[in-house]
Enzyme design. Structure first.
Site, PDB file in Angstrom:
ATOM      1  N   CYS A  37       0.846  -1.191   0.000  1.00 52.40           N
ATOM      2  CA  CYS A  37       0.000   0.000   0.000  1.00 52.40           C
ATOM      3  C   CYS A  37       0.883   1.243   0.000  1.00 52.40           C
ATOM      4  O   CYS A  37       1.978   1.241   0.553  1.00 52.40           O
ATOM      5  CB  CYS A  37      -0.920   0.004   1.221  1.00 52.40           C
ATOM      6  N   CYS A  79      -2.571   4.058   6.840  1.00 57.75           N
ATOM      7  CA  CYS A  79      -3.749   4.425   7.637  1.00 57.75           C
ATOM      8  C   CYS A  79      -3.569   3.935   9.069  1.00 57.75           C
ATOM      9  O   CYS A  79      -3.134   2.803   9.300  1.00 57.75           O
ATOM     10  CB  CYS A  79      -5.004   3.835   7.024  1.00 57.75           C
ATOM     11  N   TYR A 103      -5.524   2.916  11.288  1.00 53.42           N
ATOM     12  CA  TYR A 103      -6.331   1.800  11.765  1.00 53.42           C
ATOM     13  C   TYR A 103      -6.230   0.561  10.881  1.00 53.42           C
ATOM     14  O   TYR A 103      -7.006  -0.374  11.019  1.00 53.42           O
ATOM     15  CB  TYR A 103      -7.805   2.220  11.849  1.00 53.42           C
ATOM     16  N   GLY A 118      -4.472  -4.266   0.617  1.00 56.73           N
ATOM     17  CA  GLY A 118      -3.506  -3.328   0.065  1.00 56.73           C
ATOM     18  C   GLY A 118      -4.119  -2.287  -0.855  1.00 56.73           C
ATOM     19  O   GLY A 118      -5.264  -1.941  -0.763  1.00 56.73           O
ATOM     20  N   ARG A 127      -5.697   8.954   7.560  1.00 61.01           N
ATOM     21  CA  ARG A 127      -5.331   8.419   6.245  1.00 61.01           C
ATOM     22  C   ARG A 127      -4.185   9.240   5.649  1.00 61.01           C
ATOM     23  O   ARG A 127      -4.395  10.166   4.864  1.00 61.01           O
ATOM     24  CB  ARG A 127      -6.545   8.390   5.303  1.00 61.01           C
ATOM     25  N   ASP A 156     -12.065 -12.077   3.919  1.00 54.36           N
ATOM     26  CA  ASP A 156     -11.124 -10.961   3.932  1.00 54.36           C
ATOM     27  C   ASP A 156     -10.605 -10.655   5.336  1.00 54.36           C
ATOM     28  O   ASP A 156      -9.510 -10.120   5.491  1.00 54.36           O
ATOM     29  CB  ASP A 156     -11.812  -9.718   3.349  1.00 54.36           C
ATOM     30  N   CYS A 173     -28.869 -12.813  20.964  1.00 50.92           N
ATOM     31  CA  CYS A 173     -29.048 -12.578  19.528  1.00 50.92           C
ATOM     32  C   CYS A 173     -30.250 -13.349  18.989  1.00 50.92           C
ATOM     33  O   CYS A 173     -31.032 -12.824  18.192  1.00 50.92           O
ATOM     34  CB  CYS A 173     -27.792 -13.000  18.765  1.00 50.92           C
ATOM     35  N   CYS A 181     -33.420 -11.561  19.556  1.00 47.26           N
ATOM     36  CA  CYS A 181     -33.454 -10.149  19.168  1.00 47.26           C
ATOM     37  C   CYS A 181     -34.436  -9.910  18.022  1.00 47.26           C
ATOM     38  O   CYS A 181     -34.421 -10.633  17.017  1.00 47.26           O
ATOM     39  CB  CYS A 181     -32.054  -9.699  18.754  1.00 47.26           C
TER      40      CYS A 181
END
Length: 408
Positions: free
Chosen positions: A16, A20, A22, A66, A134, A267, A308, A311
């Protein structure tokens, strides 16, 4: 029978040109060289394998990182050529490029427009918030370069999707961030909460951020701007199923192809434990239907806490992404979605208003008539509430410190 699935390709792995604050991905250890560009041989194999593995007739390629533009423009020219080489007659390809926008000059934009790419650009709302997190490899802010790239894409006839992260800092500026993105004029935006990082947003702050964004959108831009989460909620309220993996009851149908052809379950799980094979060795449809991949996807539903399961909004969030289920439920059960409390409060606020909008829209009013009715009803809801009265939403705060700012 072939199962539907999508493939996200990382042609340069974790490489990259930004740093960033985070970022969860830059430090991941994947492949033989996590910063190398995918070879021509691997690219062809991945494309051929993917096209042969999907049921068709539409094949969806997502190019991610990336920073995927680091692969170079010629890389994507070759990718498009290979797609057409292996595409069966009557089929079509859909390409999506997710980028930070720094390299998008006129040559890039002309190519993306000519080949009908959908483009997603990461931009964190206002310049102050964006440049806080960023920065490029020299530590300099990137907002102006990214904004200029968005305008350049628009000049070439493309309206990019805008992807904005939500940190604790962002969450304090919900309406301001929304308006900054809206005023870029692309018509579509997505918000991604940051968790398990120093900049992570709290559950309460995230819920308040979504309320602020919703109010700024709902009473002005309902018919002309799309916010991904709100569009998904409308789909569910109208009887459909959510299209986002984190909202769906099960997951595992978005495979990741790393730069060496390795295939991962998701991912957010690019690690040795979740490497399920290689596109250079096995058909992707075979990898998709491996028992371990199906178990991975079904775990999203099977690992739900009792809270959950009971819910009323479960169909709208699916219990949240597996990677974010690291909190305790109200009765102490592990595996609760970390943003549950804030998201529940947001749903309590937004769902009745969306239901009412859907009901009114069925009568086919003009957009202005619809907004006028919704605004009048919202103002009427708080007509007898004083500034210092407890907020009707049940937050325990005074009205002036809670929902008053959201009344149009």
């Amino acid at each position: 029978m072939k199962k539907e699935f999508s493939l996200m390709i990382k042609p340069v792995g974790a490489s990259c040109n930004m740093r960033c604050a985070y970022c969860y991905y830059l430090g991941t250890q994947t492949g033989t060289d996590r910063h190398a560009r995918m070879t021509a041989e691997t690219l062809e194999t991945v494309i051929r394998n993917y096209i042969a593995s999907v049921p068709g007739p539409v094949v969806r390629f997502t190019w991610h990182g990336g920073e995927p533009t680091l692969a170079g423009l010629d890389f994507y020219r070759e990718a498009v050529r290979l797609e057409q080489k292996y595409l069966p007659e009557g089929w079509e390809c859909w390409n999506n490029l997710q980028t930070n926008g720094l390299l998008l000059d006129d040559d890039w934009c002309a190519f993306l427009a000519e080949e009908h790419f959908d483009v997603g650009v990461s931009i964190d709302g206002t310049q102050m918030v964006h440049d806080l997190y960023r920065r490029d490899v020299r530590g300099e802010g990137t907002y102006e370069k990214v904004r200029d790239s968005i305008r350049r894409l628009q000049a070439h006839g493309l309206q990019p999707d805008l992807l904005c992260t939500v940190t604790e800092e962002t969450a304090r500026r919900g309406a301001e961030v929304y308006r900054a993105l809206r005023d870029l004029g692309t018509g579509w935006m997505q918000f991604i909460p940051i968790l398990q990082q120093p900049q992570q947003v709290s559950s309460e702050s995230y819920g308040n951020f979504l309320k602020d964004v919703f109010a700024a959108w709902f009473y002005r831009d309902l018919a002309r701007t799309q916010v991904q989460l709100f569009s998904e909620m409308i789909r569910v309220l109208q009887g459909g199923s959510p299209g986002l993996c984190w909202m769906a009851p099960v997951c595992g149908n978005v495979l990741i192809a790393e730069n060496d052809g390795s295939i991962y379950a998701c991912d957010h799980f690019v690690d040795p434990e979740h490497r399920i094979g290689s596109a250079c060795e096995e058909p992707l449809q075979t990898l998709l239907q491996l028992p371990e991949q199906e178990r991975f996807g079904n775990r999203k539903r099977e690992a739900l806490t009792a809270q959950c399961r009971a819910c009323p909004y479960l169909e709208m969030c699916g219990g949240g992404c597996l990677k974010d289920r690291f909190s305790l439920s109200a009765d102490g059960e592990p595996g609760q979605y970390d943003l549950c409390g804030g998201l529940y409060a947001f749903f309590d606020y937004a769902v009745p208003r969306l239901r009412r909008a859907i009901e009114l829209a069925a009568k086919d009013p003009s957009p202005s008539e619809l907004l006028q009715t919704l605004i009048a009803e919202e103002r009427g809801r708080y007509r007898k509430t004083g500034r210092n009265d407890p907020c009707p939403c049940g937050s325990g705060k005074k009205f002036k410190n809670c929902c008053q700012k959201r009344v149009p």
